[in-house]
Design an enzyme around this catalytic site. Structure first.
Site, PDB file in Angstrom:
ATOM      1  N   LYS A  13       1.655  10.730 -12.098  1.00  0.00           N
ATOM      2  CA  LYS A  13       2.361  11.955 -11.688  1.00  0.00           C
ATOM      3  C   LYS A  13       3.839  11.885 -12.034  1.00  0.00           C
ATOM      4  O   LYS A  13       4.410  12.831 -12.545  1.00  0.00           O
ATOM      5  CB  LYS A  13       2.254  12.170 -10.170  1.00  0.00           C
ATOM      6  CG  LYS A  13       0.899  12.549  -9.667  1.00  0.00           C
ATOM      7  CD  LYS A  13       0.966  12.988  -8.210  1.00  0.00           C
ATOM      8  CE  LYS A  13       1.454  11.908  -7.250  1.00  0.00           C
ATOM      9  NZ  LYS A  13       0.570  10.746  -7.104  1.00  0.00           N
ATOM     10  N   ARG A  89       0.481  16.715   0.425  1.00  0.00           N
ATOM     11  CA  ARG A  89      -0.561  15.695   0.434  1.00  0.00           C
ATOM     12  C   ARG A  89      -1.558  15.894   1.561  1.00  0.00           C
ATOM     13  O   ARG A  89      -2.490  15.095   1.680  1.00  0.00           O
ATOM     14  CB  ARG A  89       0.086  14.330   0.630  1.00  0.00           C
ATOM     15  CG  ARG A  89       0.194  13.546  -0.678  1.00  0.00           C
ATOM     16  CD  ARG A  89       1.232  12.527  -0.421  1.00  0.00           C
ATOM     17  NE  ARG A  89       1.038  11.231  -0.932  1.00  0.00           N
ATOM     18  CZ  ARG A  89       1.914  10.670  -1.786  1.00  0.00           C
ATOM     19  NH1 ARG A  89       2.904  11.359  -2.284  1.00  0.00           N
ATOM     20  NH2 ARG A  89       1.768   9.428  -2.127  1.00  0.00           N
ATOM     21  N   ARG A 128       2.384  -2.827 -11.741  1.00  0.00           N
ATOM     22  CA  ARG A 128       3.565  -1.993 -11.884  1.00  0.00           C
ATOM     23  C   ARG A 128       4.846  -2.705 -11.435  1.00  0.00           C
ATOM     24  O   ARG A 128       4.862  -3.379 -10.410  1.00  0.00           O
ATOM     25  CB  ARG A 128       3.360  -0.732 -11.057  1.00  0.00           C
ATOM     26  CG  ARG A 128       4.356   0.349 -11.335  1.00  0.00           C
ATOM     27  CD  ARG A 128       3.745   1.676 -11.037  1.00  0.00           C
ATOM     28  NE  ARG A 128       3.978   2.059  -9.655  1.00  0.00           N
ATOM     29  CZ  ARG A 128       3.812   3.297  -9.211  1.00  0.00           C
ATOM     30  NH1 ARG A 128       3.418   4.256 -10.018  1.00  0.00           N
ATOM     31  NH2 ARG A 128       4.035   3.581  -7.957  1.00  0.00           N
ATOM     32  N   ARG A 161       6.974  -2.755  -5.961  1.00  0.00           N
ATOM     33  CA  ARG A 161       7.159  -1.940  -4.760  1.00  0.00           C
ATOM     34  C   ARG A 161       6.309  -2.488  -3.624  1.00  0.00           C
ATOM     35  O   ARG A 161       5.180  -2.899  -3.845  1.00  0.00           O
ATOM     36  CB  ARG A 161       6.718  -0.506  -5.057  1.00  0.00           C
ATOM     37  CG  ARG A 161       7.878   0.444  -5.209  1.00  0.00           C
ATOM     38  CD  ARG A 161       7.410   1.779  -5.695  1.00  0.00           C
ATOM     39  NE  ARG A 161       6.441   2.409  -4.797  1.00  0.00           N
ATOM     40  CZ  ARG A 161       5.924   3.618  -5.010  1.00  0.00           C
ATOM     41  NH1 ARG A 161       6.276   4.297  -6.073  1.00  0.00           N
ATOM     42  NH2 ARG A 161       5.062   4.149  -4.173  1.00  0.00           N
ATOM     43  N   ARG A 172      -3.832   3.373   0.299  1.00  0.00           N
ATOM     44  CA  ARG A 172      -3.271   4.639  -0.207  1.00  0.00           C
ATOM     45  C   ARG A 172      -4.365   5.484  -0.860  1.00  0.00           C
ATOM     46  O   ARG A 172      -4.357   6.703  -0.764  1.00  0.00           O
ATOM     47  CB  ARG A 172      -2.141   4.357  -1.205  1.00  0.00           C
ATOM     48  CG  ARG A 172      -0.881   3.820  -0.522  1.00  0.00           C
ATOM     49  CD  ARG A 172       0.042   3.150  -1.497  1.00  0.00           C
ATOM     50  NE  ARG A 172       0.698   4.078  -2.385  1.00  0.00           N
ATOM     51  CZ  ARG A 172       1.236   3.727  -3.557  1.00  0.00           C
ATOM     52  NH1 ARG A 172       1.172   2.481  -3.976  1.00  0.00           N
ATOM     53  NH2 ARG A 172       1.820   4.619  -4.306  1.00  0.00           N
TER      54      ARG A 172
HETATM   55  P1  AMP Z   1       4.653   7.968  -3.617  1.00  0.00           P
HETATM   56  O1  AMP Z   1       5.814   7.365  -4.330  1.00  0.00           O
HETATM   57  O2  AMP Z   1       4.522   9.441  -3.908  1.00  0.00           O
HETATM   58  O3  AMP Z   1       3.374   7.223  -3.836  1.00  0.00           O
HETATM   59  O4  AMP Z   1       4.973   7.871  -2.051  1.00  0.00           O
HETATM   60  C1  AMP Z   1       5.189   6.629  -1.405  1.00  0.00           C
HETATM   61  C2  AMP Z   1       4.967   6.766   0.088  1.00  0.00           C
HETATM   62  O5  AMP Z   1       5.856   7.739   0.641  1.00  0.00           O
HETATM   63  C3  AMP Z   1       3.577   7.254   0.485  1.00  0.00           C
HETATM   64  O6  AMP Z   1       2.611   6.224   0.512  1.00  0.00           O
HETATM   65  C4  AMP Z   1       3.849   7.835   1.871  1.00  0.00           C
HETATM   66  O7  AMP Z   1       4.005   6.808   2.840  1.00  0.00           O
HETATM   67  C5  AMP Z   1       5.216   8.482   1.655  1.00  0.00           C
HETATM   68  N1  AMP Z   1       5.054   9.889   1.191  1.00  0.00           N
HETATM   69  C6  AMP Z   1       5.402  10.419  -0.008  1.00  0.00           C
HETATM   70  N2  AMP Z   1       5.086  11.726  -0.093  1.00  0.00           N
HETATM   71  C7  AMP Z   1       4.524  12.051   1.101  1.00  0.00           C
HETATM   72  C8  AMP Z   1       3.969  13.242   1.645  1.00  0.00           C
HETATM   73  N3  AMP Z   1       3.914  14.394   0.944  1.00  0.00           N
HETATM   74  N4  AMP Z   1       3.484  13.193   2.910  1.00  0.00           N
HETATM   75  C9  AMP Z   1       3.530  12.069   3.645  1.00  0.00           C
HETATM   76  N5  AMP Z   1       4.001  10.908   3.192  1.00  0.00           N
HETATM   77  C10 AMP Z   1       4.506  10.884   1.929  1.00  0.00           C
END
Ligand code: AMP
Length: 215
Positions: A13, A89, A128, A161, A172
Site C-alpha cells: 500500500k 480499517r 522488511r 519495525r 496483524r
Molecule cells: P500500518 O503502518 O498501516 O501497518 O499501521 C501500523 C499500526 O498502526 C497498526 O498495526 C495499528 O496498530 C495502527 N494503525 C494504523 N492505521 C490504523 C487504523 N486505521 N485504525 C487503527 N489502528 C491503526
C-alpha cells in the site's frame, strides 16, 4: 481525486500510495506513519497508540477517527485531494469517514483493494527494513540497501519495525481478516471498489491501479 487504499499489511500500500501521490499530486494520509511519528515525538496520541501498535492490534476507532478528521480538514487536502493509506480499517471507521467527507463536501472517487495471500505478505514483511529517519523501505532479499544496515538515501541506520516480527505479523493479518475484510464488503456495495492483484511486481500493480482509475 480522492482515493482509499485497502489491503493487508505488507501488500505494498505504502509503495503504491507514494506513486499515486507523485503522479497525481495528491496529499498522502498514512495512518500508520502518523501514529509512528506521534510515537517518536512522544505526544499524548503516540503514547495512547503505542501499546496497541506493539501488539499488532488496531488503535481504537475514536482515537483514530479524530486523528484522521484533523488531516482531512486541512487546506492541502481540500486543494489537492488525497490517498488514504491504512484508513479505514474497520466498518466503524468507514462509516465515520463517509460522514466526515459528506460534511466536507468531498466524496470519494475510488476504493482500491490490493489483494494477496497471507504467505506472500508474511514473506515480504519478515524481511522488511525501515529507515526511521526518512521513511525509505528496504528488504533483505528483494531490495537490499547498498551498504548493509544503512539507508541509501540518508545513510541513517535501518531498523526492523517492532510490529514486523513474525508473531506480530500473524496477529496483524488476523486483525485484517476479522476487522478490515468487512470494510471491503462495505465498499463493494457502494460501487466504488476496484480489486487489484497485489502478488505482482510493484510496476504491474501500479499499472492495474491506474487502469482501474480510468474514467
Ligand atoms: P500500518 O503502518 O498501516 O501497518 O499501521 C501500523 C499500526 O498502526 C497498526 O498495526 C495499528 O496498530 C495502527 N494503525 C494504523 N492505521 C490504523 C487504523 N486505521 N485504525 C487503527 N489502528 C491503526
Amino acid at each position: 481525486m480522492r482515493i482509499v487504499l485497502i489491503g493487508p499489511p505488507g501488500v505494498g500500500k505504502g509503495t503504491q500510495a507514494a506513486r499515486l501521490v507523485q503522479e497525481l499530486g495528491l496529499a498522502h494520509i498514512a495512518s500508520g506513519d502518523i501514529f509512528r511519528s506521534e510515537l517518536r515525538e512522544e505526544t499524548e496520541l503516540g503514547k495512547l497508540a503505542k501499546a496497541y501498535m506493539d501488539r499488532g492490534e488496531l488503535v481504537p476507532d475514536d482515537i483514530t477517527v479524530k486523528m484522521i478528521a484533523g488531516r482531512l480538514a486541512t487546506p492541502e487536502v481540500r486543494n489537492k485531494g488525497f490517498v488514504l493509506d491504512g484508513f479505514p480499517r474497520t466498518v466503524g471507521q468507514a462509516r465515520a469517514l463517509a460522514e466526515m467527507l459528506q460534511h466536507l463536501g468531498m466524496p470519494l472517487d475510488a476504493v482500491i483493494s490490493i489483494e494477496a495471500d497471507d504467505e506472500v505478505v508474511v514473506d515480504r514483511l519478515a524481511g522488511r527494513l525501515t529507515c526511521p529517519n526518512c521513511g525509505q523501505l528496504f528488504h533483505r532479499k528483494t531490495r537490499p540497501p547498498r551498504v548493509e544496515g544503512r539507508c541509501d538515501q540518508c545513510l541513517g541506520p535501518l531498523e526492523v519495525r517492532a510490529d514486523d516480527r513474525e508473531e506480530t505479523i500473524r496477529e496483524r493479518l488476523r486483525t485484517f481478516h476479522d476487522l478490515t475484510q468487512p470494510v471491503i464488503n462495505y465498499y463493494a456495495a457502494t460501487g466504488l471498489l476496484r480489486r487489484v492483484d497485489g502478488g505482482q511486481s510493484p510496476d504491474e500493480v501500479y499499472a492495474h491501479i491506474r487502469a482501474s482509475l480510468a474514467p
